[in-house]
Write a protein that holds these residues in place. Structure first.
Motif, PDB file in Angstrom:
ATOM      1  N   LYS A  14      40.528  25.207  12.392  1.00  0.00           N
ATOM      2  CA  LYS A  14      39.754  24.158  11.711  1.00  0.00           C
ATOM      3  C   LYS A  14      39.674  24.435  10.210  1.00  0.00           C
ATOM      4  CE  LYS A  14      36.817  23.201  15.725  1.00  0.00           C
ATOM      5  NZ  LYS A  14      35.431  23.240  16.273  1.00  0.00           N
ATOM      6  N   LEU A  15      39.441  25.697   9.874  1.00  0.00           N
ATOM      7  CA  LEU A  15      39.341  26.077   8.456  1.00  0.00           C
ATOM      8  C   LEU A  15      40.668  25.853   7.738  1.00  0.00           C
ATOM      9  CD1 LEU A  15      37.237  29.345   8.828  1.00  0.00           C
ATOM     10  CD2 LEU A  15      36.501  27.259   7.649  1.00  0.00           C
ATOM     11  N   ARG A  16      41.767  26.224   8.416  1.00  0.00           N
ATOM     12  CA  ARG A  16      43.094  26.024   7.816  1.00  0.00           C
ATOM     13  C   ARG A  16      43.372  24.528   7.634  1.00  0.00           C
ATOM     14  NH1 ARG A  16      46.239  30.553   7.426  1.00  0.00           N
ATOM     15  NH2 ARG A  16      45.553  32.378   8.644  1.00  0.00           N
ATOM     16  N   ALA A  17      43.045  23.732   8.648  1.00  0.00           N
ATOM     17  CA  ALA A  17      43.282  22.281   8.567  1.00  0.00           C
ATOM     18  C   ALA A  17      42.457  21.656   7.436  1.00  0.00           C
ATOM     19  CB  ALA A  17      42.939  21.625   9.896  1.00  0.00           C
ATOM     20  N   LEU A  18      41.203  22.093   7.323  1.00  0.00           N
ATOM     21  CA  LEU A  18      40.333  21.568   6.257  1.00  0.00           C
ATOM     22  C   LEU A  18      40.853  21.953   4.875  1.00  0.00           C
ATOM     23  CD1 LEU A  18      36.798  22.246   7.785  1.00  0.00           C
ATOM     24  CD2 LEU A  18      37.657  20.008   7.071  1.00  0.00           C
ATOM     25  N   ASP A 243      38.188  32.425   3.194  1.00  0.00           N
ATOM     26  CA  ASP A 243      38.506  33.668   2.499  1.00  0.00           C
ATOM     27  C   ASP A 243      39.761  33.508   1.649  1.00  0.00           C
ATOM     28  OD1 ASP A 243      40.905  35.066   4.262  1.00  0.00           O
ATOM     29  OD2 ASP A 243      39.542  33.844   5.485  1.00  0.00           O
ATOM     30  N   ALA A 244      39.922  34.362   0.665  1.00  0.00           N
ATOM     31  CA  ALA A 244      41.017  34.271  -0.301  1.00  0.00           C
ATOM     32  C   ALA A 244      42.384  34.410   0.359  1.00  0.00           C
ATOM     33  CB  ALA A 244      40.848  35.336  -1.390  1.00  0.00           C
ATOM     34  N   GLU A 245      42.461  35.244   1.404  1.00  0.00           N
ATOM     35  CA  GLU A 245      43.753  35.466   2.069  1.00  0.00           C
ATOM     36  C   GLU A 245      44.219  34.196   2.782  1.00  0.00           C
ATOM     37  OE1 GLU A 245      45.777  38.348   5.492  1.00  0.00           O
ATOM     38  OE2 GLU A 245      43.791  38.832   4.706  1.00  0.00           O
ATOM     39  N   LEU A 246      43.306  33.574   3.519  1.00  0.00           N
ATOM     40  CA  LEU A 246      43.629  32.309   4.201  1.00  0.00           C
ATOM     41  C   LEU A 246      44.054  31.254   3.181  1.00  0.00           C
ATOM     42  CD1 LEU A 246      41.763  30.581   7.102  1.00  0.00           C
ATOM     43  CD2 LEU A 246      42.225  29.298   5.012  1.00  0.00           C
ATOM     44  N   ALA A 247      43.311  31.185   2.076  1.00  0.00           N
ATOM     45  CA  ALA A 247      43.611  30.194   1.031  1.00  0.00           C
ATOM     46  C   ALA A 247      45.014  30.387   0.464  1.00  0.00           C
ATOM     47  CB  ALA A 247      42.575  30.279  -0.083  1.00  0.00           C
ATOM     48  N   ALA A 248      45.375  31.659   0.218  1.00  0.00           N
ATOM     49  CA  ALA A 248      46.702  31.962  -0.336  1.00  0.00           C
ATOM     50  C   ALA A 248      47.799  31.569   0.639  1.00  0.00           C
ATOM     51  CB  ALA A 248      46.792  33.443  -0.683  1.00  0.00           C
ATOM     52  N   GLU A 249      47.586  31.866   1.920  1.00  0.00           N
ATOM     53  CA  GLU A 249      48.573  31.519   2.955  1.00  0.00           C
ATOM     54  C   GLU A 249      48.772  30.009   3.048  1.00  0.00           C
ATOM     55  OE1 GLU A 249      47.439  35.362   5.811  1.00  0.00           O
ATOM     56  OE2 GLU A 249      46.985  33.319   6.475  1.00  0.00           O
ATOM     57  N   GLU A 250      47.664  29.281   3.027  1.00  0.00           N
ATOM     58  CA  GLU A 250      47.751  27.822   3.159  1.00  0.00           C
ATOM     59  C   GLU A 250      48.353  27.179   1.911  1.00  0.00           C
ATOM     60  OE1 GLU A 250      47.266  26.289   6.152  1.00  0.00           O
ATOM     61  OE2 GLU A 250      47.098  28.415   6.645  1.00  0.00           O
ATOM     62  N   ARG A 251      48.059  27.753   0.749  1.00  0.00           N
ATOM     63  CA  ARG A 251      48.663  27.215  -0.496  1.00  0.00           C
ATOM     64  C   ARG A 251      50.174  27.346  -0.439  1.00  0.00           C
ATOM     65  NH1 ARG A 251      43.966  29.078  -3.376  1.00  0.00           N
ATOM     66  NH2 ARG A 251      44.892  31.138  -3.664  1.00  0.00           N
ATOM     67  N   LYS A 252      50.649  28.503   0.036  1.00  0.00           N
ATOM     68  CA  LYS A 252      52.101  28.739   0.135  1.00  0.00           C
ATOM     69  C   LYS A 252      52.696  27.770   1.153  1.00  0.00           C
ATOM     70  CE  LYS A 252      56.000  31.032  -0.442  1.00  0.00           C
ATOM     71  NZ  LYS A 252      56.874  30.168   0.334  1.00  0.00           N
ATOM     72  N   LYS A 253      52.031  27.623   2.280  1.00  0.00           N
ATOM     73  CA  LYS A 253      52.525  26.734   3.330  1.00  0.00           C
ATOM     74  C   LYS A 253      52.587  25.277   2.833  1.00  0.00           C
ATOM     75  CE  LYS A 253      49.977  25.067   6.729  1.00  0.00           C
ATOM     76  NZ  LYS A 253      49.058  25.033   7.873  1.00  0.00           N
ATOM     77  N   MET A 254      51.524  24.837   2.153  1.00  0.00           N
ATOM     78  CA  MET A 254      51.476  23.459   1.674  1.00  0.00           C
ATOM     79  C   MET A 254      52.491  23.200   0.575  1.00  0.00           C
ATOM     80  SD  MET A 254      49.540  21.984   3.690  1.00  0.00           S
ATOM     81  CE  MET A 254      49.639  20.407   2.876  1.00  0.00           C
ATOM     82  N   GLU A 255      52.739  24.193  -0.258  1.00  0.00           N
ATOM     83  CA  GLU A 255      53.776  24.058  -1.307  1.00  0.00           C
ATOM     84  C   GLU A 255      55.129  23.792  -0.662  1.00  0.00           C
ATOM     85  OE1 GLU A 255      53.758  27.495  -3.825  1.00  0.00           O
ATOM     86  OE2 GLU A 255      51.745  27.075  -4.594  1.00  0.00           O
ATOM     87  N   ASP A 256      55.420  24.528   0.409  1.00  0.00           N
ATOM     88  CA  ASP A 256      56.704  24.351   1.113  1.00  0.00           C
ATOM     89  C   ASP A 256      56.777  22.970   1.767  1.00  0.00           C
ATOM     90  OD1 ASP A 256      57.410  26.895   0.382  1.00  0.00           O
ATOM     91  OD2 ASP A 256      56.778  27.826   2.279  1.00  0.00           O
ATOM     92  N   ILE A 257      55.663  22.539   2.367  1.00  0.00           N
ATOM     93  CA  ILE A 257      55.635  21.228   3.033  1.00  0.00           C
ATOM     94  C   ILE A 257      55.800  20.097   2.026  1.00  0.00           C
ATOM     95  CG2 ILE A 257      54.131  19.576   4.262  1.00  0.00           C
ATOM     96  CD1 ILE A 257      52.969  21.984   5.793  1.00  0.00           C
ATOM     97  N   ILE A 258      55.029  20.163   0.944  1.00  0.00           N
ATOM     98  CA  ILE A 258      55.053  19.089  -0.070  1.00  0.00           C
ATOM     99  C   ILE A 258      56.384  19.058  -0.806  1.00  0.00           C
ATOM    100  CG2 ILE A 258      54.007  18.300  -2.234  1.00  0.00           C
ATOM    101  CD1 ILE A 258      51.319  19.440  -1.083  1.00  0.00           C
TER     102      ILE A 258
END
Length: 259
Positions: A14-18, A243-258
């Motif tokens: 849920k946190l990752r999706a948000l 947390d900062a680690e989750l945020a960094a992971e999701e930023r990288k993932k979203m950059e690849d998706i976008i």
């Protein structure tokens, strides 16, 4: 993006999706901010043009009415002249002075009617000239506003075209990610986004505080956030914290998706 069964969705999911949705919405905010005040300026110009066009039409209708009044007065003059001719002819066949005087009064009355009509015609023509001057001024204003609008529309179209493809992709992704967030959470996210100035409803913890905040988060609270076992909000801003680690992971993932 495949939908996950509700029973299998963890708090971390849920946190990752948000946060993913937040990253998408933030990028959409950036795109829209590049347009600045242009959409509002375009709308204001369109409203001004509509107002002047309405005024132009009103004055034009008034000129048409004055033209009708002039025609009516000219017709009245013709009728009065016909009556004067008729009464003058009848004076040649009167039987006494009384009849002659009566016809003379009718002739005098029609002459006064002609004078009045001629006076009104002059007044109407003067008003028409005044209104034509107003129309010329309105035309000038309209030309300036239309030229300005064309320029602003050109600017806006250029910016929109530069980001149109990305915006469509992001909107589609936002819809996809929204479907994977339970309605209650999505409603809370939307409410927080609307309440904060920068639209950030989900923020990472950075250097012991929520991003963009000067209020330190207690170490115990930071540990709870890092465990990703429950949805935790910042007590000062109401934002959802990750947390900062989750945020960094999701930023990288979203950059690849976008991208």
């Amino acid at each position: 993006m495949a939908k996950t069964k509700k029973s299998d969705v963890t708090v971390e999911d849920k946190l990752r999706a948000l946060y993913d949705l937040q990253l998408i919405d933030s990028r959409l905010d950036e795109i829209r901010n590049t347009r600045g005040e242009l959409p509002l300026e375009v709308q204001d110009l369109e409203d001004d043009i509509a107002g002047y066009e309405k005024r132009h039409a009103k004055i034009t209708d008034e000129v048409k009415e004055l033209d009708k009044d002039i025609k009516a007065r000219k017709e009245a003059i013709k009728q009065s002249e016909a009556l004067i001719k008729k009464y003058t002819g009848q004076q040649d066949n009167v039987r006494n002075n009384r009849e002659f005087e009566a016809l003379a009064k009718e002739i005098e009355y029609q002459e006064l009617e002609i004078e009045l009509s001629e006076k009104r015609i002059k007044e109407f023509k003067f008003k028409i000239e005044e209104k034509k001057e107003l129309i010329a001024k309105v035309d000038e204003k309209l030309a300036n506003y239309r030229e300005h609008l064309e320029h602003k529309n050109s600017e806006l179209d250029k910016i929109v075209k530069e980001t149109e493809k990305e915006e469509k992709t992001l909107l589609k992704k936002a819809e996809e990610f929204s479907q994977n967030i339970e309605p209650r959470l999505l409603k809370a996210y939307t409410k927080i986004r609307a309440a904060v100035k920068n639209g950030l409803a989900v923020v990472p913890v950075e250097r012991g505080a929520s991003a963009g905040s000067y209020f330190t988060i207690p170490p115990q609270r930071q540990m709870e956030i890092a465990l990703r076992k429950k949805i935790i909000t910042d007590e000062h801003s109401g934002r959802i914290l990750v947390d900062a680690e989750l945020a960094a992971e999701e930023r990288k993932k979203m950059e690849d998706i976008i991208n």
